[in-house]
Design an enzyme around this catalytic site. Structure first.
Site, PDB file in Angstrom:
ATOM      1  N   HIS A 141       0.862  -1.546   0.275  1.00  0.00           N
ATOM      2  CA  HIS A 141       0.095   0.547   0.104  1.00  0.00           C
ATOM      3  C   HIS A 141       0.815   1.324   0.572  1.00  0.00           C
ATOM      4  O   HIS A 141       1.448   1.294   1.092  1.00  0.00           O
ATOM      5  CB  HIS A 141      -0.851   0.064   1.099  1.00  0.00           C
ATOM      6  CG  HIS A 141      -1.515   1.236   1.129  1.00  0.00           C
ATOM      7  ND1 HIS A 141      -1.632   1.868   2.442  1.00  0.00           N
ATOM      8  CD2 HIS A 141      -2.421   1.320   0.435  1.00  0.00           C
ATOM      9  CE1 HIS A 141      -3.088   2.773   1.724  1.00  0.00           C
ATOM     10  NE2 HIS A 141      -3.575   3.032   1.203  1.00  0.00           N
ATOM     11  N   GLU A 153       2.889   0.437   2.893  1.00  0.00           N
ATOM     12  CA  GLU A 153       2.887  -0.665   4.011  1.00  0.00           C
ATOM     13  C   GLU A 153       2.746  -2.102   3.361  1.00  0.00           C
ATOM     14  O   GLU A 153       2.234  -2.476   2.578  1.00  0.00           O
ATOM     15  CB  GLU A 153       1.355  -0.243   4.531  1.00  0.00           C
ATOM     16  CG  GLU A 153       1.419   0.776   5.413  1.00  0.00           C
ATOM     17  CD  GLU A 153      -0.001   1.270   5.964  1.00  0.00           C
ATOM     18  OE1 GLU A 153      -0.870   1.953   6.702  1.00  0.00           O
ATOM     19  OE2 GLU A 153      -1.302   1.205   4.975  1.00  0.00           O
TER      20      GLU A 153
END
Ligand code: 3HC
Length: 285
Positions: A141, A153
């Site tokens: 992410h 992430e």
């Protein structure tokens, strides 16, 4: 596994910049979108961005030319994904569409290919079982604007192999990012849980008529030192994204409290989706 070739599926708000990050880091990148206008915009951005970086003295001409050579745009998903070591999906935030896409990618890509989703909220276990390689499906992410924001992430759901996570973390590092690893799947990962809390409060204050969106932005920027207020950020990440995220959550939970706020529904319906369309809460024309 060593990653050399990356496919980015979706050239919109996030995809075009993720593709550029990867090309600048020396990966062979193929970026695709089903929407010709979005793909053309991404091509124009790539040329403009690299020229501007050279003019600003942030990039040598040689590095800019190399990055551009590394980056191929194509309307064909097969061409984009068939030789990729890593696919990063950055399409609309709708689970059923993502599942269909991943099932298709599973057929197109070689057996070793990792399939990552840049979804803002959807954990990869909801998508992984649409493929025959769940151990190679994970969340990766990025944050908007992806060329600037350092965080990535990476989420290791129970179905994801250590190899997959390590390879994806390495790719993020090679892109000059600072990856963090989540050891468990959780809705919204780390950052979007914080973001959602601030955003909900901002929308509630606006809907209650406590202050204008401009003053709420001013308060958050000057009182908390955030680089942008919540409404400026909504315009940057997209009112449409906020709408789809809310609707997906509502569809799943059936809890009316999860529906997007009336302001988001109104803006979405009017097509005032933020910076990318020239108007959101603010005007960008
Ligand atoms: N694309 C690429 N580069 C951009 C950019 C964009 N859209 N906007 C700004 N930049 C670059 C500029 O070129 C400049 O680069 P340089 O210093 O190397 O020349 C640098 O960023 C600073 O730009 P500016 O001076 O014009 O503007 P600011 O200093 O105000 O920074 C900002 C702009 C980086 C967007 C800053 O306001 C910021 O950090 N805002 C918060 C963004 C944020 O919170 N993002 C996370 C959103 S949540 C998310 O993405 C999750 C998702 O799932 C929804």
């Amino acid at each position: 596994m060593e990653i050399h070739k990356i496919a980015v599926i979706g050239a919109g708000n996030m995809g075009h910049q993720i593709a550029m990050c990867a090309a600048l880091a020396g990966f062979q990148v193929r970026c695709t979108d089903t929407n010709a206008a979005i793909l053309n915009k991404a091509i124009q951005f790539a040329d403009h961005y690299l020229n501007e970086r050279v003019q600003k003295g942030k990039l040598t001409e040689v590095a800019a030319n190399q990055a551009r050579e590394n980056l191929l745009f194509t309307a064909s998903m097969k061409e984009a994904a068939e030789n990729a070591d890593l696919v990063i999906e950055a399409i609309i935030e709708k689970l059923d569409i993502k599942r269909t896409l991943f099932a298709e990618l599973d057929k197109i890509c070689p057996a070793h290919t990792i399939l990552a989703t840049n979804s803002s909220y959807i954990v990869s276990s909801k998508i992984a079982d649409a493929t025959l390689r769940p151990d190679k499906v994970c969340n990766m992410h990025f944050f908007n604007p992806a060329l600037v924001m350092k965080l990535v992430e990476v989420v290791q759901g129970a179905h994801v192999s250590v190899d997959t996570v390590e390879s994806v973390m390495k790719v993020a590092q090679k892109m000059g990012k600072t990856p963090v690893l989540l050891h468990k799947e959780i809705y919204g990962f780390l950052v979007n849980r914080f973001l959602q809390a601030t955003r909900q409060e901002a929308l509630k204050l606006l809907d209650m008529g406590v202050a204008s969106y401009e003053d709420i932005d001013t308060a958050v920027k000057n009182g908390l030192g955030y680089p942008m207020g919540p409404f400026q950020l909504l315009d940057l990440t997209g009112v449409d994204l906020a709408y789809h995220v809310g609707m997906e959550k509502y569809r799943e939970s059936g809890d009316p409290a999860d529906r997007p706020s009336p302001t988001i529904v109104e803006k979405f319906t009017k097509g005032e989706w933020g910076k990318k369309v020239g108007k959101g809460f603010y005007d960008y024309e």
